[in-house]
Scaffold this motif. Structure first.
Motif, mmCIF file in Angstrom:
data_model
loop_
_atom_site.group_PDB
_atom_site.id
_atom_site.type_symbol
_atom_site.label_atom_id
_atom_site.label_comp_id
_atom_site.label_asym_id
_atom_site.label_seq_id
_atom_site.Cartn_x
_atom_site.Cartn_y
_atom_site.Cartn_z
ATOM 1 N N UNK A 222 0.804 -1.225 0.000
ATOM 2 C CA UNK A 222 0.000 0.000 0.000
ATOM 3 C C UNK A 222 0.835 1.273 0.000
ATOM 4 N N UNK A 223 1.962 1.246 0.710
ATOM 5 C CA UNK A 223 2.815 2.424 0.728
ATOM 6 C C UNK A 223 2.318 3.550 1.610
ATOM 7 N N UNK A 224 2.676 4.786 1.239
ATOM 8 C CA UNK A 224 2.306 6.007 1.963
ATOM 9 C C UNK A 224 2.988 6.095 3.327
ATOM 10 N N UNK A 225 4.165 5.471 3.467
ATOM 11 C CA UNK A 225 4.895 5.512 4.731
ATOM 12 C C UNK A 225 6.068 6.487 4.645
ATOM 13 N N UNK A 226 6.775 6.496 3.526
ATOM 14 C CA UNK A 226 7.926 7.391 3.376
ATOM 15 C C UNK A 226 7.895 8.099 2.020
ATOM 16 N N UNK A 227 6.697 8.279 1.468
ATOM 17 C CA UNK A 227 6.607 8.951 0.177
ATOM 18 C C UNK A 227 7.079 10.406 0.310
ATOM 19 N N UNK A 334 9.625 1.750 5.860
ATOM 20 C CA UNK A 334 9.835 2.002 7.285
ATOM 21 C C UNK A 334 11.304 2.310 7.568
ATOM 22 N N UNK A 335 12.200 1.651 6.847
ATOM 23 C CA UNK A 335 13.622 1.949 7.013
ATOM 24 C C UNK A 335 13.952 3.346 6.490
ATOM 25 N N UNK A 336 13.425 3.699 5.333
ATOM 26 C CA UNK A 336 13.672 5.037 4.803
ATOM 27 C C UNK A 336 13.101 6.088 5.754
ATOM 28 N N UNK A 369 15.088 6.309 -1.242
ATOM 29 C CA UNK A 369 13.888 7.088 -0.954
ATOM 30 C C UNK A 369 12.744 6.722 -1.863
ATOM 31 N N UNK A 370 11.691 7.549 -1.772
ATOM 32 C CA UNK A 370 10.483 7.355 -2.560
ATOM 33 C C UNK A 370 9.992 8.715 -3.048
ATOM 34 N N UNK A 377 13.159 5.479 -5.446
ATOM 35 C CA UNK A 377 14.381 6.195 -5.813
ATOM 36 C C UNK A 377 15.563 5.335 -5.388
ATOM 37 N N UNK A 378 16.412 4.976 -6.335
ATOM 38 C CA UNK A 378 17.543 4.103 -6.029
ATOM 39 C C UNK A 378 18.841 4.732 -6.512
ATOM 40 N N UNK A 379 19.917 4.376 -5.853
ATOM 41 C CA UNK A 379 21.259 4.568 -6.379
ATOM 42 C C UNK A 379 21.631 3.269 -7.080
ATOM 43 N N UNK A 380 21.629 3.304 -8.404
ATOM 44 C CA UNK A 380 21.899 2.113 -9.199
ATOM 45 C C UNK A 380 23.346 2.161 -9.675
#
Length: 441
Positions: A222-227, A334-336, A369-370, A377-380
């Motif tokens: 569902x998300x909406x935790x660290x957006x 939750x970690x972010x 992040x998100x 959002x990733x560091x690839x």
């Protein structure tokens, strides 16, 4: 390269990518999140003291640790990668038996230690199957902080009628037989040069146990935790190191794991010293990535993608590092939200992750992040330059390629997926968010 059974995780991923577009995977109905995951670790003075000690000493303090007290004896060890035989003093510690709480199909151990020059350690696991039979004592890793005393390595050729060690992962060979892992214990053997005052210090030992069902797709979270939150994690490209030090997994094109690990280690303000980096060609940019590759390299697997070797490298700079699985992107959020980046392992075709522009049988990058709409959002590290490392991947696509255990390759054959494997790396003082299965975080 290590060989992987069809149902096992992508242990010690190769990290090689292909720029061909690939074919889309066949559609499969969504499945519920019915994976079972547990992580337990030993790190407190009472936990160290309660173990079975033969020559080890539990030391209390702000960060308790296990070390050599009065050695249990001496032993000769011949390093299979150099042929050199040396005599070592040793001491052992064995944990109490840890019940899994379900029938597990996989186990990955991880540890945090300091092993100064002239010392090293071996980590083993032994468990009981659900039919009452015992596993052998399996070597999960021979680890040293550097490579001057022994060559850091996993051990090939370990198995019994029910299970096999695939580089860094204990794996049940055939879960349909119904024989799974119900409990386990860890054994640590600490080594030092005879007469030396130096000794390893083990600050943490633990294991992730899991039973993740076969699945090509997962139900989106569902998300909406660290957006809308993004962490300022340093950005390093593995690709700018192509051709450098090919003796360590062929050079930079295969260094996704140590590059990701180094990014997170430096996010916490820890990094190799100039003296540590003196061996690297001074013309090379980001020499700490070369250093991380050398110091995570597994001489048996012949790669720098051994999962616990990467978290142990980060932990050698005074951090906590574990290998675990997460259930969903909600847990990663939750970690972010707590300010902790997450390194994840995944495999995909180019057509399955919009914007990646490559296919891979196993790759790691860092969730930093998100976006405001929940995309990841990733560091690839598989990017053309440090400046190009930040990428945004669609949430639903990312969650599928990270959490699934089965996938279709470009030729239509079926491959494996990591089932949500993640490195969690953070300072020792920082509480980790509670997630399902983290019984003693």
């Amino acid at each position: 390269m290590a060989r992987f059974p069809a149902l096992a995780s992508l242990a010690a991923v190769a990290c090689l990518v292909a720029l061909a577009p690939g074919l889309p995977a066949a559609a499969h109905p969504g499945v519920t999140h019915d994976e079972q995951i547990s992580f337990h670790r030993w790190q407190t003075f009472p936990q160290w003291y309660a173990g079975e000690a033969h020559g080890t000493l539990a030391v209390p303090g702000p960060r308790p640790f296990l070390t050599i007290g009065r050695p249990a004896g001496t032993t000769d060890f011949t390093d299979p990668h150099t042929g050199v035989t040396r005599t070592w003093e040793y001491a052992t510690w064995t944990s109490r038996t840890q019940r899994v709480g379900f029938g597990a199909s996989e186990l990955v151990a991880s540890w945090n230690a300091d092993a100064p020059e002239g010392t090293w350690l071996q980590v083993e696991m032994q468990g009981t199957y659900t039919n009452g039979e015992a596993t052998p004592w399996y070597v999960m890793g021979r680890w040293a902080k550097g490579d001057q005393d022994i060559k850091r390595s996993s051990v090939d050729g370990q198995g019994d009628p029910y299970s096999t060690i695939w580089t860094d992962t204990f794996s049940i060979d055939d879960v349909t037989r119904g024989v799974l892992l119900q409990d386990y214990r860890l054994r640590l053997t600490l080594y030092r040069a005879p007469g030396s005052h130096a000794a390893p210090r083990v600050y943490q030992a633990g294991a992730m146990t899991s039973n993740v069902p076969d699945r090509f797709t997962v139900t989106p979270s569902a998300g909406h935790i660290a957006w809308g939150k993004e962490l300022p994690v340093p950005r390093y490209s593995q690709n700018i190191h192509v051709g450098q030090y090919p003796e360590y997994d062929g050079g930079g094109e295969a260094w996704c794991s140590p590059t990701s690990t180094e990014m997170v280690t430096e996010f916490w303000g820890r990094k190799p010293t100039p003296a540590d980096l003196a061996w690297v060609d001074p013309s090379y940019a980001d020499p700490q990535v070369d250093h991380a590759a050398r110091n995570t390299y597994d001489y048996t697997y012949e790669g720098a993608g051994n999962w616990p070797f990467n978290t142990a490298y980060a932990a050698s700079y005074g951090l906590t590092g574990i290998v675990t699985r997460l259930h969903s992107l909600d847990e990663a959020e939750r970690f972010i939200a707590a300010g902790i980046p997450v390194v994840t392992s995944q495999s995909f075709l180019a057509s399955e992750l919009s914007g990646a522009n490559y296919s891979t049988s196993g790759h790691l990058f860092v969730i930093v992040g998100f976006t405001a709409t929940g995309d990841v959002v990733v560091n690839d590290p598989a990017s053309s330059s440090d400046d190009a490392v930040r990428n945004v991947y669609k949430r639903a696509e990312f969650e599928q390629v990270w959490l699934r255990t089965k996938r279709h390759r470009a030729d239509g054959s079926v491959g494996s997926g990591s089932g949500g494997v993640a490195y969690i790396i953070a300072p020792t003082w920082k509480p980790l968010p509670r997630v399902a299965g983290s019984d003693n975080w």
